[in-house]
Design an enzyme around this catalytic site. Structure first.
Site, PDB file in Angstrom:
ATOM      1  N   HIS A   1      47.721  -8.435  -7.360  1.00  0.00           N
ATOM      2  CA  HIS A   1      47.564 -10.312  -6.744  1.00  0.00           C
ATOM      3  C   HIS A   1      48.536 -10.418  -7.559  1.00  0.00           C
ATOM      4  O   HIS A   1      48.218 -11.249  -8.566  1.00  0.00           O
ATOM      5  CB  HIS A   1      46.274 -10.242  -7.534  1.00  0.00           C
TER       6      HIS A   1
ATOM      7  N   ARG B   1      45.719 -13.300   1.413  1.00  0.00           N
ATOM      8  CA  ARG B   1      44.870 -13.072   0.302  1.00  0.00           C
ATOM      9  C   ARG B   1      43.921 -12.573   1.254  1.00  0.00           C
ATOM     10  O   ARG B   1      43.814 -11.627   2.303  1.00  0.00           O
ATOM     11  CB  ARG B   1      44.206 -14.751   0.681  1.00  0.00           C
TER      12      ARG B   1
END
Ligand code: NDP
Ligand code: OXD
Length: 315
Positions: free
Chosen positions: A278, A230
Site C-alpha cells: 500500500h 482500495r
C-alpha cells in the site's frame, strides 16, 4: 490558535507531528493517543485510519482532513463525523501514482516477471513483444489520479480507455461510464488498472464475474489486473481463482481487504502476483502538511474548504 489533533494508525506519526509543529508553531498540536487533552478544544483532526469513535467524541470539530486521497476510513463505522471531510489532492501524490501505474503496466506488457524467473534459471529466451499501440489498457476511475495515469499511458502509446461514474470527454482516451458502459469497457481491456475509491457501490467490484469479461485474446494473449485503489474493491479468493483458471495472466496488488496482508495469504507466494505494501502513492508530510494548514487558515477566515468529499457518494 486552533487545536489540531493528529490520529494516525498504520503509519509513523513522527514525520507528520514534526512537520505540523515546524510549520504551525502558533497552533496547539496534539497527537492521539498520548496527548489528546480536552476533546472540546480540538477544532481540526488530521487522520489516517482513525480509531472507531474518536472523531464522534470531538464535539467542536470544524473539519476532518484525511491524510490520504481516499477518505473511506473516515466515513466507515456507525458514527462518522458530522464535520466536513477533506481529502488530499496533491501533484506529488498524482505523480507517484502515475509512476506506479506506468511501472506495472510496462512490467506486464514487457513480460518482466517472466524474464526475472528465467534469469534465476539462467535461461536465455525471448517472448513475443506487441507494440503498445496494440495493447488496450483500461483505467477504472478517471478522477485526479486515474485521469493523469490515463494520459501518461496514452503518451506512451497504449490504447487507453477509462471508466467513471459520470460521462467524461478526454482527448485520446476512449471513455465509458456507469453500469451500462462497464461491460463494453471490460470487453476492450487487457490490462485493467483500478483507481476507484471504496464506496457502497464499488466494494467487491473486482470479482471473478468482472475478470471473466476482460479481453483475454488481445495483443498480450491474456488479461492483467493492477489494483492501487482500495483493498475493499477486490475479492482476494476470486483473484486467485482467476489466475489459476487462466482468466488473469498476472496481477499487481498494492491494496488488500486486510492490511498488512496476512502472512497466511496465498497471494504472497502466487507466482504471477506482484505485491507492494500500500505505497503506490504515499502521502508525504513535506508535500501535504502545508496544504492542510492553508485549508485551516481558509476555514478560520470563513472561506470554503477545498476537496470536501460528498458523503452520499462516499468519495
Ligand atoms: P477521485 O475522487 O478524484 O476519483 C474517483 C474516480 O472514481 C472518479 O472518476 C469517479 O467517477 C470514479 N468512481 C467513483 N465511484 C464510481 C462508480 N460507482 N462507478 C464508476 N466510477 C466511479 O479520487 P482519486 O483519483 O484522487 O483517488 C482514487 C482512489 O485511489 C482513492 O479513493 C484511494 O482509494 C486510492 N488511492 C490509493 C493510493 C495508494 O497508495 N494505493 C494513494 C492514493 C489514493 P466520476 O469522475 O464520475 O465522479
Ligand atoms: C490514499 C492512500 O488514499 O494512500 O492516499 O491510499
Amino acid at each position: 490558535m486552533a487545536g489540531i489533533l493528529l490520529a494516525i494508525i498504520g503509519w509513523d506519526p513522527k514525520g507528520w507531528d514534526h512537520r505540523f509543529r515546524t510549520l504551525a508553531p502558533q497552533h496547539d498540536i496534539r497527537v492521539w493517543p498520548e496527548s489528546v487533552g480536552d476533546p472540546a478544544e480540538i477544532a481540526y483532526a488530521c487522520v489516517w485510519k482513525p480509531p472507531q469513535g474518536l472523531l464522534a467524541g470531538l464535539p467542536n470539530l470544524k473539519a476532518v482532513f484525511s491524510l490520504g486521497a481516499g477518505a473511506d476510513d473516515v466515513l466507515t463505522g456507525p458514527d462518522p463525523p458530522k464535520a466536513p471531510i477533506v481529502r488530499i489532492v496533491d501533484p506529488d501524490m498524482t505523480m507517484r501514482m502515475s509512476e506506479y501505474v506506468v511501472l506495472h503496466v510496462l512490467m506486464h506488457h514487457r513480460r518482466q516477471r517472466r524474464y526475472e524467473s528465467q534469469q534465476r534459471e539462467r535461461l536465455w529466451r525471448d517472448h513475443d513483444q506487441p507494440p503498445a499501440s496494440e495493447v488496450a489498457v483500461g483505467v477504472m476511475g478517471l478522477g485526479v489520479l486515474g485521469s493523469n495515469a490515463a494520459f501518461v499511458l496514452h503518451r506512451l502509446g497504449f490504447r487507453v480507455g477509462g471508466w467513471s461514474r459520470t460521462r467524461k470527454s478526454m482527448p485520446g482516451i476512449e471513455t465509458f461510464d456507469g453500469h451500462i458502459g462497464l461491460e463494453a469497457f471490460l470487453r476492450r481491456t487487457e490490462i485493467l488498472v483500478c483507481l476507484l475509491p471504496a464506496t457502497m457501490e464499488t466494494r467487491g467490484i473486482l470479482n471473478l464475474t468482472l475478470f471473466r469479461k476482460l479481453k483475454f485474446n488481445g495483443a498480450l494473449g491474456g488479461a492483467f489486473l493492477i489494483n492501487a485503489g482500495r483493498g475493499a474493491l477486490q475479492i482476494d479468493a476470486d483473484i486467485i481463482t482467476a489466475l489459476d483458471e487462466g482468466t488473469l495472466e498476472g496481477a499487481t496488488l498494492d491494496v488488500f481487504p486486510s492490511e498488512p496482508l496476512p502472512v497466511t495469504s496465498p497471494l504472497w507466494t502466487h507466482p504471477r502476483v506482484t505485491i507492494t505494501p500500500h505505497n503506490a502513492a504515499a502521502s508525504m508530510p513535506r508535500a501535504i502538511v502545508a496544504k492542510i494548514l492553508r485549508q485551516i487558515d481558509r476555514c478560520e477566515l470563513g472561506l470554503p474548504l477545498e476537496h470536501v468529499i460528498d458523503r452520499k457518494l462516499g468519495y
